[in-house]
Structure formats: C-alpha cells, structure tokens
Design a protein around this motif. Sequence first.
Motif, PDB file in Angstrom:
ATOM      1  N   GLU A  32      56.591  80.094 -10.903  1.00  9.05           N
ATOM      2  CA  GLU A  32      55.347  79.490 -10.445  1.00  9.05           C
ATOM      3  C   GLU A  32      55.038  78.231 -11.235  1.00  9.05           C
ATOM      4  O   GLU A  32      54.876  78.266 -12.454  1.00  9.05           O
ATOM      5  CB  GLU A  32      54.188  80.487 -10.570  1.00  9.05           C
ATOM      6  N   PHE A  33      54.951  77.123 -10.534  1.00  9.89           N
ATOM      7  CA  PHE A  33      54.602  75.853 -11.161  1.00  9.89           C
ATOM      8  C   PHE A  33      53.222  75.956 -11.797  1.00  9.89           C
ATOM      9  O   PHE A  33      52.287  76.437 -11.163  1.00  9.89           O
ATOM     10  CB  PHE A  33      54.591  74.752 -10.095  1.00  9.89           C
ATOM     11  N   VAL A  56      58.655  69.730 -15.893  1.00 15.40           N
ATOM     12  CA  VAL A  56      57.863  70.680 -15.105  1.00 15.40           C
ATOM     13  C   VAL A  56      57.837  72.015 -15.836  1.00 15.40           C
ATOM     14  O   VAL A  56      58.870  72.479 -16.311  1.00 15.40           O
ATOM     15  CB  VAL A  56      58.490  70.864 -13.704  1.00 15.40           C
ATOM     16  N   GLN A  57      56.649  72.605 -15.924  1.00 18.47           N
ATOM     17  CA  GLN A  57      56.530  73.884 -16.612  1.00 18.47           C
ATOM     18  C   GLN A  57      56.101  74.981 -15.654  1.00 18.47           C
ATOM     19  O   GLN A  57      55.272  74.753 -14.784  1.00 18.47           O
ATOM     20  CB  GLN A  57      55.504  73.772 -17.755  1.00 18.47           C
ATOM     21  N   CYS A  58      56.699  76.174 -15.881  1.00 21.34           N
ATOM     22  CA  CYS A  58      56.345  77.314 -15.035  1.00 21.34           C
ATOM     23  C   CYS A  58      55.543  78.327 -15.834  1.00 21.34           C
ATOM     24  O   CYS A  58      55.542  78.305 -17.061  1.00 21.34           O
ATOM     25  CB  CYS A  58      57.606  77.983 -14.488  1.00 21.34           C
ATOM     26  N   VAL A  66      64.906  74.255  -6.741  1.00 20.47           N
ATOM     27  CA  VAL A  66      63.730  74.687  -5.976  1.00 20.47           C
ATOM     28  C   VAL A  66      63.036  75.795  -6.761  1.00 20.47           C
ATOM     29  O   VAL A  66      63.676  76.771  -7.151  1.00 20.47           O
ATOM     30  CB  VAL A  66      64.132  75.216  -4.577  1.00 20.47           C
ATOM     31  N   LEU A  67      61.739  75.636  -7.015  1.00 21.02           N
ATOM     32  CA  LEU A  67      60.978  76.657  -7.728  1.00 21.02           C
ATOM     33  C   LEU A  67      60.063  77.371  -6.745  1.00 21.02           C
ATOM     34  O   LEU A  67      59.192  76.752  -6.139  1.00 21.02           O
ATOM     35  CB  LEU A  67      60.125  76.017  -8.831  1.00 21.02           C
ATOM     36  N   VAL A 102      58.879  71.919  -5.723  1.00 21.30           N
ATOM     37  CA  VAL A 102      57.970  73.028  -5.999  1.00 21.30           C
ATOM     38  C   VAL A 102      57.595  73.672  -4.666  1.00 21.30           C
ATOM     39  O   VAL A 102      56.991  73.034  -3.811  1.00 21.30           O
ATOM     40  CB  VAL A 102      56.705  72.540  -6.733  1.00 21.30           C
ATOM     41  N   GLY A 103      57.981  74.947  -4.483  1.00 21.32           N
ATOM     42  CA  GLY A 103      57.685  75.659  -3.230  1.00 21.32           C
ATOM     43  C   GLY A 103      58.931  75.817  -2.381  1.00 21.32           C
ATOM     44  O   GLY A 103      59.541  74.851  -1.959  1.00 21.32           O
ATOM     45  N   GLY A 104      59.326  77.065  -2.159  1.00 23.11           N
ATOM     46  CA  GLY A 104      60.524  77.358  -1.367  1.00 23.11           C
ATOM     47  C   GLY A 104      60.188  77.773   0.045  1.00 23.11           C
ATOM     48  O   GLY A 104      60.838  78.643   0.618  1.00 23.11           O
ATOM     49  N   GLY A 105      59.170  77.182   0.645  1.00 25.97           N
ATOM     50  CA  GLY A 105      58.872  77.396   2.064  1.00 25.97           C
ATOM     51  C   GLY A 105      59.810  76.547   2.896  1.00 25.97           C
ATOM     52  O   GLY A 105      60.724  75.913   2.357  1.00 25.97           O
TER      53      GLY A 105
END
Length: 586
Positions: free
Chosen positions: A208-209, A231-233, A76-77, A52-55
């Motif tokens: 978005e998570f 995992v839900q967005c 990757v979300l 979670v997070g593509g930084g």
Amino acid sequence: MLENLTNRAIALLLAGMLLMSNGDIPGCSSVTALALSQSSVSAVHRRNVVVVGGGPVGLATALTLSRPPHSCNVTVLERTDGDTSVATYNPARSYLYNINPRGLRWVDSVPEVATKLDDRGVVVRGGFGRFCIVPADPSVAIPEPTGVTVAGTPPESQKRNTRATSSISKSVWIPRHQMVELLQECCEEQLYNDSKGVGSIQVCMGKEFTSMVDTAETALPESQKGPSITVQCRDGSMYGADLVVAADGIDSAVRAQLRDPAESSSSSWLASKARSFVVRRYRSPATGLKLKALQLPPNFTMIDHDGTLVTTQAQNLYSIRGTNQGTRDFASLGLLPMKDPDMVRPANIITRPDHELWKLADGSVVKAWFQSNWPRLNWDELVDDKEWERFVKAKTTTFPYCQYVPGSVVVAPNESAGVVLVGDACHAFPPDIGQGINAGLQDVVALDLALQDREIDLCQDSVPPSWSPSASAPTLGQGLLRYQRNRRAEHGALIRLARFGSPYQYRQPWIRDRIGRVCWSANVAFRLLLNKATFGWVPPAAILLAQNVNLSYRQVMRRADTTARVLQSTVLAAVAWLLVRKFSLL
Ligand SMILES: Cc1cc2nc3c(=O)[nH]c(=O)nc-3n(C[C@H](O)[C@H](O)[C@H](O)COP(=O)(O)OP(=O)(O)OC[C@H]3O[C@@H](n4cnc5c(N)ncnc54)[C@H](O)[C@@H]3O)c2cc1C
Ligand SMILES: *[C@@H]1O[C@H](CO)[C@@H](O)[C@H](O)[C@H]1NC(C)=O
Ligand SMILES: *[C@@H]1O[C@H](CO)[C@@H](O)[C@H](O)[C@H]1NC(C)=O
Ligand SMILES: *[C@@H]1O[C@H](CO)[C@@H](O)[C@H](O)[C@H]1NC(C)=O
Ligand SMILES: *[C@@H]1O[C@H](CO)[C@@H](O)[C@H](O)[C@H]1NC(C)=O
Ligand SMILES: *[C@@H]1O[C@H](CO)[C@@H](O)[C@H](O)[C@H]1NC(C)=O
C-alpha cells in the motif's frame, strides 16, 4: 420513438452496472522489499517506473510502458493481498466492464491482451447485445430479446483488428476480476518470456502506497540513492522511480499527497502544483444511488403469461421490472451479459438510499418482498436461504460524484522525473455512461503517444506512424506536459458528459427523478428529431454522439453545446419576433 430511446437508454444503463469480484489478484511475483537499486551505469538507460494500483488501468500502463519504444522497468504496487485470490472472489461484488472501441484502441496495441479478451469476454458488434425488458405484470407475455445478436467468433481476418471493422463498432463485456486477471497473466508472461527490448514488470501484492519523496531530500548516503523519487509503502518497503504513475482509483493516495504535501516536503517540486489537484466534484442524478446484487442460478427461468417457462440466456441483457410503483418501493432487476453459461447470474438492484428494501433486516422478509414484487420468478426454487441471508448482510455499493482534477502531472525542474495520474485517480463518475474503463484506457494511449512526443489523436483510423528514436526525443517532462494539456480539456468534457449524458437510466423512483427522466427523454428525442429534420446539421444529444468513437469527449460536448445554442437562439428569435409584432401593432 420514445420507447426506442428508452430501450437505448436502458441498454446504456445496463452498460453501466456491475457484477462480480472484489478486484483481487493472485500473488506477487516474489519481490519483497526491493530497495533502491544502485543505478549501475548501463549501456541503455531504462527508466524506472512505479505504478501505484494494480487495477485495469494500472496494469495496462505497466504493459505499455515496459514495451518499446519506452522499454521501462516497471513495478506495480497493489494494496490488496495476494492471498485473497481470484478463487475466493465474491460474485456479488464485481463490475462488468463494457470495453468499447475507445478502450479497444489500447487493447489492440497489445496483441496478447486482445486475444485473451476475445476469448473470455462476450463480443458484441453494433450495440450492447440482445436485451429483454420483462414486464412486471405476469399476465403480459415476455417479449423476445431484441437488439443486435452477440457475435460469434469473428473471421480470422478481422480478429484483433478493430480498424477493419470500425464501422460496425465492437465492444466486449467482461467482469472486472477477469479483466484484471488476464492483464496480470500478460504481465507475468512478459516477465518470463524476457523478449528483446522489453523492460521488466514486477507486480507486488499487499503493497500500500503511503508517501513519496524527492530522493535528493532523503537522508540516504549518496551512494545508495537511486532514481529521483522514492516511494514508500505501509510495510516500510521502498521503491525508486523516475516516473510514478498514480492508478490507485477514485480515492487516490498519490493524488492526496500532491494536494496536501506533508509539512516537511512542502517546498519540494512534488508539492508545487497542489492547487491543480483539488478535486472538482459535481452531483448527478445517479450520485448516491445504492447497489446490491442477488445471485441467481445460471439459465434460471421466468414464468410467462401462459404459465410456460422462459429460460434466460447468459449472453443476453435483462431488465426484470417489479410490480411496486411507489417512490420507496419501485425496483427493477438488471442482468448483464456473461460468457460462461455455467456461472451464477448476479442480478443488480440499483436505487435510492431511502428505499424500503435496504431497511429489511431478515432473509425471509427479503424473500417475501421479492416474491410479491417479482411474481414471475419462482423464488423458492431459485434462491436458497443462505443466499437471502448473504444478500441482507452484504454492503451496498454507492455511486460516486462526477469528479476530476484539472492537474494530471507534476514534473521535476530538470524534467527527468515526474508523477502522472491515470484512470479513476484522475476522473470518476457513476457507471451510467459506461465509460469508466474506456476513459482510463484512453489515458494510457494518450500517455503512450505523449511520451513519444506524438500528437494525441485517438480517432479510430489514425494509423500510428512507426516510431523511430530521433535526436529530438522529448524529455520525460515535455511528454508529461503534453499529456496534461490534452487530458485537461478531455476530462472536463468527460465529466460534463457523465453529469448530463444518461443519469436517469436506473429508473430512480423519486418524483423528482421521474420528472427528470421525462425531461431528459424529451430533450434527447427533440434533439434527435431536430437532427433528422435538418439532415444531420444539428447534432443529436451528447449521449448518442458519444457512441461515435471518432469523436473525442471534447468534440462530443462541443457539438451538443452547438445544439443548445441553436435552440436558445431559436427561442430568443421567436420571442423577439413576438415582441416586435406586438409593439408594431400598438
Ligand atoms: C458501482 C460501480 C460500477 C461501475 N461499473 C462500470 C462499468 O460498467 N463500466 C465501466 O467502464 N466502468 C465502471 N465503473 C468504473 C470502473 O470501476 C472504473 O472506471 C475502473 O475500474 C477504473 O480503473 P482504475 O484501474 O483506474 O481504478 P480501480 O479499478 O479503482 O483500481 C485501483 C486499484 O488501486 C489499488 N489501490 C488503491 N489505493 C492504493 C494504494 N494506496 N496503494 C496501492 N494500491 C492501491 C486498489 O486496490 C485497486 O486495485 C464502475 C464503478 C463503480 C463504483
Ligand atoms: C531492468 O530490469 C532488468 C531485468 O529485471 C535488469 O536486468 C536491469 O538491471 C533493470 N534496469 C534498471 C535500470 O534497473
Ligand atoms: C470513424 O472513421 C472511420 C474512418 O474515417 C469510418 O470508417 C467510421 O465509419 C467512423 N465511425 C463512425 C462511428 O462514424
Ligand atoms: C510467453 O510465455 C507463455 C508461457 O510462459 C506463452 O504461452 C506465450 O505464448 C509466450 N508469449 C510470447 C510472445 O512469446
Ligand atoms: C533531476 O531532479 C531530480 C529531483 O530533484 C533528481 O533526483 C535527479 O537526480 C535529477 N536528474 C538529473 C539527471 O539531474
Ligand atoms: C445453460 O445453458 C447452456 C446452453 O444454453 C448450457 O450449455 C449450459 O450447460 C447450461 N448451464 C447450466 C448450469 O445448466
């Protein structure tokens, strides 16, 4: 020596600043609402990982976990949209990372990343690069930039091999958006090259998570149940994972859920460690400072004492002092090294929120303010009216608290599923110690080693033994717990370093700040003196120790504490001696 130290502190200060981009990444590699795949019985079981997070830290984790020996399939979300692409990035809103040997330890583990980073970043050896403190008074000469020169292309034999050059420590300056962009490219290339033993990486933008649940507790029919965690967005899409990696930054939504589980899932194992995800927060003198950047043209000039023009260079650091000296009007412009000599040069102003500059609401008024504070620059020529207006309207960035959570994993009872926190989701602090990205990349190295059941030794020259799968391969849960044991102490020490390491380098203008700055400098100078006087027996201040990449943050703080104890006992002994003398005289 004080001046020297101050210079060092300034270099460090500059090390903790930012320049461009909003962290947007180009489009998703086409995955729409990929749902839970029915786990077909395959010869090799690949763990499914959702990051979670593509930084930078999320993408780094994706690269590492998709490669052998892990060979996981990674999704990757990333919350930001694919269509707000790099092409539209705003140069006034990007951090400039200084990736030091702590972070390079990860970079070197992925050769494709190392090559691209050397190409696109400013590589410096043995310091932060050449810097120049430009005095406020226009009748004083502008000094030549000092400090180590920027390295040219290193000899082929040394390229991509920090180990060979660890004694002349290397670091690389790169704007955040470029770092994210190059990691994304590596993810994509890996996807298309489809090498043997490498899992897949899908980077999905605009995802978005919002929440995650134990798949066993969902109402899905048994046949459709995928991996352990669902995992839900926000857009309703769902992803299945054995391992969820929270790399979603300082306001992590994953961490928030582990801390405050929804009513319905509060009995799940996901909620079992809620107390260890309570954020521990501390204020440092840099907390709450506000930052804005003004864009200057490339190669802009400054007027020297004799009226000649001095041309600035992209790869140098500059701190251009202002003439105002008050508690609400002092300001300095900070510029960090950039590779591209044709790119605009963002100049950062970092100061207290009650500064008078933040109250000016009109471009022409701000321009007049700059003209009087920095007479060395020809503002009529350098900055046009549009940029002044943009500057006035731009939002300031606020420096965060120093914070961390003691917990960094939760593990399912059967040890085959879990959640792990990395990067800013786990620890965040103002940029003054320049460790944000490096600490995050160290988390990735630690996770890599922990999941292989190897000792987590982040020392520069510890050559990793080649991995071979053995009968004693750990479960996912054992690996995660090993990671947590190592990181808990490390993150606590890192946050102490962040609080006391170098918090006054922004020359915050309040009286309290000025006193604090003098005390801080005196402390660092005194410890350095003591260090020299005892031939190195008493360690120097933490911020100087932290430059030694062979030391973990824990070792840095332990050594600094030793000095504190030596000082305390010296004072106590002196007092005791005086008392004894006094009383024996009576
Ligand atoms: C003003 C400032 C200056 C800084 N300067 C420096 C510096 O000079 N050097 C340095 O090393 N560090 C610096 N830092 C710190 C640095 O930015 C971070 O340490 C680093 O970016 C951490 O990387 P990360 O990947 O963990 O988190 P981030 O970079 O914050 O990335 C998190 C990503 O997750 C995404 N995301 C968030 N929530 C969700 C969600 N619910 N679902 C999906 N995606 C989500 C975000 O869009 C983002 O892309 C600075 C920080 C600040 C605030
Ligand atoms: C992993 O990804 C590859 C390539 O996309 C795919 O063929 C394989 O089925 C995936 N494995 C699992 C367990 O999902
Ligand atoms: C780190 O360790 C290596 C090998 O022991 C050594 O060559 C190097 O000088 C050390 N670095 C520092 C900064 O002490
Ligand atoms: C992967 O593919 C890209 C282009 O698609 C190529 O430039 C790169 O060299 C390849 N990398 C490897 C390791 O094969
Ligand atoms: C382990 O536990 C998780 C969560 O309850 C469950 O979804 C998963 O199927 C279990 N795995 C095994 C191998 O038993
Ligand atoms: C800036 O100067 C460098 C040389 O120092 C030059 O290569 C570059 O083209 C210049 N850029 C601009 C926009 O003038």
